[in-house]
Design a protein around this motif. Structure first.
Motif, PDB file in Angstrom:
ATOM      1  N   SER A 118      -6.529  12.817   4.402  1.00 44.98           N
ATOM      2  CA  SER A 118      -5.351  12.702   5.266  1.00 44.98           C
ATOM      3  C   SER A 118      -4.743  11.302   5.191  1.00 44.98           C
ATOM      4  O   SER A 118      -3.523  11.152   5.046  1.00 44.98           O
ATOM      5  CB  SER A 118      -5.729  13.031   6.713  1.00 44.98           C
ATOM      6  OG  SER A 118      -6.102  14.385   6.832  1.00 44.98           O
ATOM      7  N   VAL A 119      -5.587  10.284   5.290  1.00 52.46           N
ATOM      8  CA  VAL A 119      -5.081   8.908   5.200  1.00 52.46           C
ATOM      9  C   VAL A 119      -4.522   8.643   3.805  1.00 52.46           C
ATOM     10  O   VAL A 119      -3.450   8.045   3.646  1.00 52.46           O
ATOM     11  CB  VAL A 119      -6.190   7.896   5.542  1.00 52.46           C
ATOM     12  CG1 VAL A 119      -5.716   6.473   5.280  1.00 52.46           C
ATOM     13  CG2 VAL A 119      -6.616   8.046   6.999  1.00 52.46           C
ATOM     14  N   GLY A 120      -5.251   9.112   2.778  1.00 53.04           N
ATOM     15  CA  GLY A 120      -4.782   8.918   1.400  1.00 53.04           C
ATOM     16  C   GLY A 120      -3.454   9.606   1.143  1.00 53.04           C
ATOM     17  O   GLY A 120      -2.588   9.066   0.445  1.00 53.04           O
TER      18      GLY A 120
ATOM     19  N   THR B 252       2.836  13.383   3.662  1.00 56.25           N
ATOM     20  CA  THR B 252       2.384  13.646   5.032  1.00 56.25           C
ATOM     21  C   THR B 252       2.135  15.131   5.279  1.00 56.25           C
ATOM     22  O   THR B 252       1.293  15.487   6.112  1.00 56.25           O
ATOM     23  CB  THR B 252       3.410  13.127   6.050  1.00 56.25           C
ATOM     24  OG1 THR B 252       4.682  13.732   5.790  1.00 56.25           O
ATOM     25  CG2 THR B 252       3.551  11.619   5.948  1.00 56.25           C
ATOM     26  N   ASP B 253       2.844  16.014   4.582  1.00 52.83           N
ATOM     27  CA  ASP B 253       2.630  17.452   4.762  1.00 52.83           C
ATOM     28  C   ASP B 253       1.214  17.849   4.367  1.00 52.83           C
ATOM     29  O   ASP B 253       0.613  18.741   4.977  1.00 52.83           O
ATOM     30  CB  ASP B 253       3.647  18.254   3.939  1.00 52.83           C
ATOM     31  CG  ASP B 253       5.011  18.318   4.627  1.00 52.83           C
ATOM     32  OD1 ASP B 253       5.074  17.999   5.825  1.00 52.83           O
ATOM     33  OD2 ASP B 253       5.992  18.688   3.966  1.00 52.83           O
ATOM     34  N   ILE B 254       0.692  17.214   3.318  1.00 57.79           N
ATOM     35  CA  ILE B 254      -0.675  17.503   2.898  1.00 57.79           C
ATOM     36  C   ILE B 254      -1.656  17.049   3.966  1.00 57.79           C
ATOM     37  O   ILE B 254      -2.642  17.736   4.271  1.00 57.79           O
ATOM     38  CB  ILE B 254      -0.993  16.831   1.544  1.00 57.79           C
ATOM     39  CG1 ILE B 254      -0.258  17.550   0.413  1.00 57.79           C
ATOM     40  CG2 ILE B 254      -2.494  16.803   1.271  1.00 57.79           C
ATOM     41  CD1 ILE B 254      -0.532  16.982  -0.961  1.00 57.79           C
ATOM     42  N   ALA B 255      -1.394  15.886   4.559  1.00 57.32           N
ATOM     43  CA  ALA B 255      -2.285  15.358   5.599  1.00 57.32           C
ATOM     44  C   ALA B 255      -2.353  16.315   6.789  1.00 57.32           C
ATOM     45  O   ALA B 255      -3.441  16.620   7.295  1.00 57.32           O
ATOM     46  CB  ALA B 255      -1.795  13.989   6.055  1.00 57.32           C
TER      47      ALA B 255
ATOM     48  N   ILE C 112      -8.910  16.573  14.643  1.00 56.76           N
ATOM     49  CA  ILE C 112      -7.690  16.375  15.430  1.00 56.76           C
ATOM     50  C   ILE C 112      -7.566  14.937  15.909  1.00 56.76           C
ATOM     51  O   ILE C 112      -6.537  14.279  15.697  1.00 56.76           O
ATOM     52  CB  ILE C 112      -7.676  17.332  16.637  1.00 56.76           C
ATOM     53  CG1 ILE C 112      -7.581  18.783  16.165  1.00 56.76           C
ATOM     54  CG2 ILE C 112      -6.500  17.003  17.572  1.00 56.76           C
ATOM     55  CD1 ILE C 112      -7.760  19.799  17.277  1.00 56.76           C
ATOM     56  N   LEU C 113      -8.629  14.445  16.555  1.00 56.79           N
ATOM     57  CA  LEU C 113      -8.536  13.134  17.190  1.00 56.79           C
ATOM     58  C   LEU C 113      -8.609  11.986  16.185  1.00 56.79           C
ATOM     59  O   LEU C 113      -7.830  11.026  16.276  1.00 56.79           O
ATOM     60  CB  LEU C 113      -9.650  12.982  18.230  1.00 56.79           C
ATOM     61  CG  LEU C 113      -9.647  13.997  19.378  1.00 56.79           C
ATOM     62  CD1 LEU C 113     -10.781  13.702  20.353  1.00 56.79           C
ATOM     63  CD2 LEU C 113      -8.306  14.008  20.097  1.00 56.79           C
ATOM     64  N   ALA C 114      -9.537  12.058  15.235  1.00 56.44           N
ATOM     65  CA  ALA C 114      -9.739  10.935  14.317  1.00 56.44           C
ATOM     66  C   ALA C 114      -8.889  11.044  13.056  1.00 56.44           C
ATOM     67  O   ALA C 114      -8.221  10.086  12.669  1.00 56.44           O
ATOM     68  CB  ALA C 114     -11.215  10.822  13.945  1.00 56.44           C
ATOM     69  N   CYS C 115      -8.916  12.222  12.399  1.00 58.72           N
ATOM     70  CA  CYS C 115      -8.192  12.353  11.121  1.00 58.72           C
ATOM     71  C   CYS C 115      -6.682  12.234  11.310  1.00 58.72           C
ATOM     72  O   CYS C 115      -6.023  11.433  10.645  1.00 58.72           O
ATOM     73  CB  CYS C 115      -8.542  13.675  10.443  1.00 58.72           C
ATOM     74  SG  CYS C 115     -10.273  13.816   9.947  1.00 58.72           S
TER      75      CYS C 115
ATOM     76  N   LEU D 218      -1.551   6.506  12.380  1.00 59.04           N
ATOM     77  CA  LEU D 218      -1.456   5.044  12.443  1.00 59.04           C
ATOM     78  C   LEU D 218      -0.967   4.455  11.129  1.00 59.04           C
ATOM     79  O   LEU D 218      -0.326   3.400  11.109  1.00 59.04           O
ATOM     80  CB  LEU D 218      -2.826   4.456  12.804  1.00 59.04           C
ATOM     81  CG  LEU D 218      -3.318   4.710  14.232  1.00 59.04           C
ATOM     82  CD1 LEU D 218      -4.710   4.138  14.423  1.00 59.04           C
ATOM     83  CD2 LEU D 218      -2.359   4.113  15.258  1.00 59.04           C
ATOM     84  N   PHE D 219      -1.272   5.126  10.017  1.00 59.35           N
ATOM     85  CA  PHE D 219      -0.857   4.634   8.702  1.00 59.35           C
ATOM     86  C   PHE D 219       0.565   5.058   8.342  1.00 59.35           C
ATOM     87  O   PHE D 219       1.137   4.545   7.379  1.00 59.35           O
ATOM     88  CB  PHE D 219      -1.819   5.129   7.613  1.00 59.35           C
ATOM     89  CG  PHE D 219      -3.069   4.305   7.483  1.00 59.35           C
ATOM     90  CD1 PHE D 219      -3.125   3.230   6.606  1.00 59.35           C
ATOM     91  CD2 PHE D 219      -4.190   4.594   8.238  1.00 59.35           C
ATOM     92  CE1 PHE D 219      -4.269   2.460   6.492  1.00 59.35           C
ATOM     93  CE2 PHE D 219      -5.345   3.842   8.134  1.00 59.35           C
ATOM     94  CZ  PHE D 219      -5.385   2.759   7.258  1.00 59.35           C
TER      95      PHE D 219
END
Length: 359
Positions: free
Chosen positions: A56-58, A65-68, A251-254, A260-261
């Motif tokens: 997700s970050v990558g 962003t759609d992939i994330a 949900i919360l972390a990923c 945030l990025f």
């Protein structure tokens, strides 16, 4: 490197990285007196969700962003319908009372909070920061709850550590496993995202669908392996706790870290906002009555989960191709299959609660 090889190499790196991270971090946690259930809900769940986090970050850093977003939503749907479904088909899964009383409501709450945050179509940086802080608070609460357990319970956890393998008992080895796992996850995520983007371009499929299917299946491989192995070994607390904890972490972390990025926040595609997001919430809510009925996931409930996963994947394929069969398929699901399932679960839940009250 061809796209297929890049995808396979990314998957292998993700699975090996997650295994290394889970082994090292879980041994560290058990050595500190943290319970196996909490290890399953936190360390194992976070470790097996590390591919989703890395991907997700990558993807956000790469401008996809759609992939994330598709990766997280698709993984959460797969975790429940595929992993718990197949695991329950192998052996009925006994559900720990803490998971029913506390962890499933937390997972549902996280899903509802996400929906409330993205009703405007965007997950902004402030929203993302709130999600990350909620994850940190939840983790601290679980660890404190575990450390406050009785002495007999802590002795039981220590016994599990004594019976574990010998080669990874040393703290230095455990820390090395954590570092190696994190490195493999970063590399594997990069390869998997690159392969997914190439597939999307070649087939003319949207990033959202690729994230919901190909990438989601790939990043869910550690959860699949961990839960199936745990079910086969009879460690059913870990099998269920891993899935519930992973969904909350996703949900919360990923999404929190990915948001945030993202300089302008994560923008949700209309299809995700109007359909896929609600499927994720429905799957989370469906866990509660299923888990409560007999405090287990029976084989028929596992079969129901798998059947709904097939239906969901079929819908994604038909919708992506704008197939003529899509309206008929949607009508049957909305008018007959889903209402019948809801009525069945409600009846079973009411009977279970009535039997419990009569005892």
């Amino acid at each position: 490197m061809t796209v297929a090889l890049l995808y396979v190499a990314g998957l292998v790196a993700l699975v090996l990285g997650a295994e290394s991270l889970v082994r090292g971090s879980s041994r560290l946690a058990l050595g500190l007196g943290i319970s196996p259930l909490v290890v399953g809900l936190t360390i194992v769940a976070f470790g097996t969700s590390a591919p989703e986090l890395a991907v997700s970050v990558g993807a956000v850093v790469s401008g996809r962003t759609d992939i994330a977003i598709g990766n997280v939503i698709g993984s959460n749907v797969l975790n429940v319908l595929l992993i718990l479904g197949v695991s329950a088909l192998i052996v009925p899964l006994v559900v720990h009372a803490q998971i029913i009383r506390q962890e499933v409501p937390v997972m549902i709450g996280a899903s509802v909070i996400l929906v409330a945050m993205v009703m405007d179509g965007t997950l902004g940086r402030i929203d993302a920061l709130v999600l990350v802080l909620l994850m940190l608070g939840y983790t601290v609460f679980l660890v404190r709850q575990s450390r406050a357990a009785s002495a007999s319970t802590r002795d039981e956890y220590a016994g599990e550590l004594r019976h574990s393998s010998r080669w990874d008992r040393h703290r230095g080895v455990q820390l090395l496993l954590v570092l190696v796992g994190m490195a493999l996850l970063v590399v594997g995520a990069r390869w998997l995202v690159e392969a997914a983007v190439e597939v999307a371009r070649g087939l003319g499929i949207s990033d959202v669908v690729i994230g919901l299917t190909v990438v989601a299946v790939g990043t869910s491989m550690p959860e699949i392996a961990t839960s199936l192995i745990a079910a086969l070994r009879g460690e059913r607390d870990i099998a269920v706790g891993n899935v519930v904890g992973s969904n909350t972490f996703n949900i919360l972390a990923c999404l929190g870290a990915a948001g945030l990025f993202a300089a302008d926040g994560l923008v949700l595609a209309p299809s995700v906002l109007n359909f896929d997001l609600w499927v994720m919430v429905a799957v989370a809510v469906a866990c509660l009555p299923v888990f409560v009925t007999g405090n287990e996931i029976a084989r028929w409930e596992g079969a129901l989960f798998v059947a709904y996963l097939v239906a969901y994947m079929l819908y994604l394929v038909l919708n992506a191709q704008h197939h003529d069969a899509l309206p008929a398929f949607s009508a049957v699901m909305l008018s007959f299959v889903i209402p019948l399932t809801v009525v069945t679960l409600v009846i079973v839940l009411v009977r279970t609660l009535a039997q419990g009250a009569g005892r």
